[in-house]
Each structure stands twice: as C-alpha cells, then as structure tokens.
Design an enzyme around this catalytic site. Structure first.
Site, short mmCIF file in Angstrom:
data_model
loop_
_atom_site.label_atom_id
_atom_site.label_comp_id
_atom_site.label_asym_id
_atom_site.label_seq_id
_atom_site.Cartn_x
_atom_site.Cartn_y
_atom_site.Cartn_z
N ASP A 87 0.81 -1.23 0.00
CA ASP A 87 0.00 0.00 0.00
C ASP A 87 0.84 1.27 0.00
O ASP A 87 0.30 2.37 0.20
CB ASP A 87 -0.96 0.01 1.20
CG ASP A 87 -2.18 -0.86 0.94
OD1 ASP A 87 -2.51 -1.08 -0.25
OD2 ASP A 87 -2.80 -1.32 1.91
N ASP A 148 -5.98 -5.19 -4.00
CA ASP A 148 -5.80 -3.78 -3.67
C ASP A 148 -4.50 -3.22 -4.25
O ASP A 148 -4.36 -2.02 -4.48
CB ASP A 148 -5.76 -3.57 -2.15
CG ASP A 148 -6.77 -4.39 -1.38
OD1 ASP A 148 -7.09 -5.50 -1.82
OD2 ASP A 148 -7.24 -3.94 -0.33
N1 GLY Z 1 -6.81 -1.86 1.24
C1 GLY Z 1 -7.56 -2.31 2.33
C2 GLY Z 1 -9.02 -2.17 2.16
O1 GLY Z 1 -9.50 -1.84 1.10
O2 GLY Z 1 -9.72 -2.40 3.12
#
Ligand code: GLY
Length: 369
Positions: A87, A148
C-alpha cells in the site's frame, strides 16, 4: 450532471475538519467523530489527499500547509521496511506525488521516488508479483498477493515517467499481468487474495480473506481493480488493461443495478440467505473515480453517466449533508466485515474517493495517481 452544491458540501467538511482533525490519521467515523489511526496505517495518505484536492480547487494555503505537515510526519515509516507493504502507493501518491505535481516540491519528489523504489523492492521474480503484507503470526505471507495492490501501481508508472527508467514500469506490468491471469474471472469479478509459492512462483490458491469467501465478489476489491486497471490503461494504453477495466466496470454496474450503494460483497446475499447485507459506500466512491477516468480514456460516455449517477446517489442517499457536525462525508461504509471491524461507518478512504470523484466530475483537475 453533478451539482456545484455537492462540491460546497465537500469543501465545508474539509474546512471544518482542518480545525477539528489537524495533522492526524483519521480512519473511521462512528457517531460523527473520526477515530485516529496510526502513522503506520495504510490509510495515512487519505486525509492529506483530501487536503490536496481541496487545495487543487481553492488554492487555499492552509490545506497545503497541513498536508505537508502530515507528509513530513510520515518520514519515520519510510525508514522502516518491516512496516511498509503493497500500500506504499496509496500513501505517497496522495501526499508526495500530489505535492510535487502541484507545486514542484523537490523534497516531495525525493520521498515519492524512494517510496517507488521500496514498492519495486517487494517484487518476487519467480512469480512476477508484488508481495502484499509482511510476516504475520497467523498466515505465511511471503507469497501473498491482494487485488488492492493494483491501485498502488500508478506510483511505479509515475516513477518510470519521472525518471525515464523503465524498470518501474516493467515491474508494474509484470505484476498486473499476474493479476489478470490469476485473479480475474470470466464474469468480470475478481478474487481478493491469492497465495503463490514464493520460491517457485507457482499459484497455489485463492483465499477469501477480506471478502465473504473464495469465489465471492468483495465490492471494494472490485472497485480497486476497476480503478487500478483504468489508471494502468491511462499510463500505458495497453489494450489488455483497458479490457480488464471494462470487464470489471461492467460487472460492477450490473451488480449495482438500481441500488444506491453496493453490498459490501456482491455475493454475500446468496451466502447469507435471509441475513441483512451491509453496504459499502467506499466501494461506490472508488468505482465512481474509476468510471470517470475510464470514460475519458475510452471516450465512452456511458461510463461517465454511471460515475455521475453513483456520485449523486451517494450524496442524496448516503451522505451527512443534513448533519453539519458530522466529520465524515459518506456514511454506510464497511471496513472489514469478516473481522467485524468498522461496520456502518464513514471511512476516510470513502471520503477521499468521494472528494476526488466530485473534483474530477466538476472541475476536471489532474489526478494525483
Ligand atoms: N486496502 C484495504 C481495504 O481496502 O480495506
């Protein structure tokens, strides 16, 4: 069409939250007040991202000053690879890349390139994927990949363009190719998590994780895929990314039907039977951003209409427009259903993507991604 009053609503919330939240890491708002996350959380870039969107439209220096204060506070985690994960893009695209793109801040450029190098360093050459999370007691994560991650690839595409060094793009393209091969299903839905053998790179299995179950369709993961591939298509013009974004966009639109917000998992209803299905407005806001970008990329106005429809539905049916004291913009979001965490709340990333969608729809300002 989007009414200017939706921007006025967003701007009033930003103004109010500058004073109330300050240089912090808001995460979820329960009972109208954002609880505070930690500098190390994946969500740490979204509040400064909202501030930069506010600055982009108003040029109000107080938004830029506060966003910069938060960006500088996050330097501590750029030194700690044990805490950084896939992330990284969410965090530094919405802080350092945005600052650099708008103001030419060289310190921000340096941070963003360092972050891109750290993201690239998570690449597994045997399996052509970027590793998701770090070591956890309950799960061997060395070969773990999550959907993600596709929203983090713009940091690598940006770094490739900024430096002229194609390595960043090569890694992003290899990772996205693996995602298309292993996460995409024929109906346009996507898996949330996949496990690979970190030594051989072989795909082992899909696991449900944050979605309802393996084979289900977590709506936020669907939205990450939609927007992530739309952005990859915008950077590269590669037809396979545009096709991937279209498949997921069509699936998302079809699943939404005439609902004003998606279920947290599009397949939860079948699984739960009579049970009440929670919504996830954050998924809708992310999808709206993706649809607007995809419409511009392809010239297909149908996707813009769908994106605007989502924005209008969120504002009229799932916002705090009638509650000026509430710190959140959207309500009815689901953080992590399987862990029963942050249910029926406002989420800072829902508010970020709602802000971005409104700014894109009304003002057509450059993206930070
Ligand atoms: N990237 C974590 C979520 O979307 O909860």
């Amino acid at each position: 069409m989007i009414d200017q009053k939706i921007w006025d609503f967003v701007k009033d919330k930003i103004d109010k939250n500058v004073a109330e939240i300050g240089a912090a890491y808001p995460n979820a708002a329960i009972d109208g007040i954002y609880n505070q996350g930690n500098v190390r959380d994946w969500i740490s870039g979204f509040w400064p991202g909202i501030l930069w969107k506010g600055y982009q439209v108003t040029e109000d220096e107080k938004f830029a000053m506060l966003a910069r204060e938060i960006e500088a506070n996050m330097d501590q985690k750029l030194k700690d690879t044990e805490w950084l994960d896939h992330d990284i893009g969410f965090i530094w695209s919405l802080t350092s890349v945005s600052d650099y793109k708008m103001t030419g801040n060289q310190e921000s450029r340096r941070r963003a390139l360092l972050a891109a190098n750290l993201l690239m360093g998570r690449f597994n050459l045997a399996g052509n994927f970027i590793r998701a999370w770090n070591d956890r007691a309950d799960l061997d994560t060395k070969g773990l990949v999550i959907i993600d991650s596709v929203m983090n690839m713009p940091l690598l595409f940006w770094a490739a363009e900024e430096t002229g060094d194609p390595r960043f793009r090569h890694v992003a393209e290899a990772h996205l190719g693996t995602i298309i091969q292993t996460f995409f299903r024929e109906d346009g839905s996507v898996a949330h998590t996949g496990i690979f053998d970190p030594e051989t790179g072989a795909f082992i299995e899909e696991i449900g994780n944050q979605s309802f179950a393996a084979g289900s369709a977590w709506s936020r993961g669907t939205a990450w895929a939609l927007y992530g591939f739309a952005l990859a298509g915008r950077y590269t013009r590669r037809p396979e990314y545009i096709d991937a974004a279209k498949m997921v966009a069509d699936f998302f639109i079809e699943q939404m039907g005439e609902e004003t917000a998606p279920a947290w998992d599009f397949r939860a209803e079948a699984q739960y039977g009579e049970g009440r299905i929670l919504l996830d407005t954050s998924a809708a806001a992310i999808a709206a951003c993706g649809l607007l970008v995809f419409a511009k990329l392809t010239g297909e106005s149908h996707y813009r209409e769908q994106g605007e429809k989502i924005i209008n539905n969120l504002y009229h049916h799932h916002s705090t427009k009638d509650d000026p004291t509430h710190q959140g913009m959207l309500v009815d979001a689901t953080g992590h259903y399987p862990k029963q965490k942050n249910l029926e709340v406002s989420l800072i990333y829902g508010d970020y993507f709602f802000t971005e969608a409104v700014v894109t729809a009304l003002f057509d300002k450059p993206l930070f991604w």
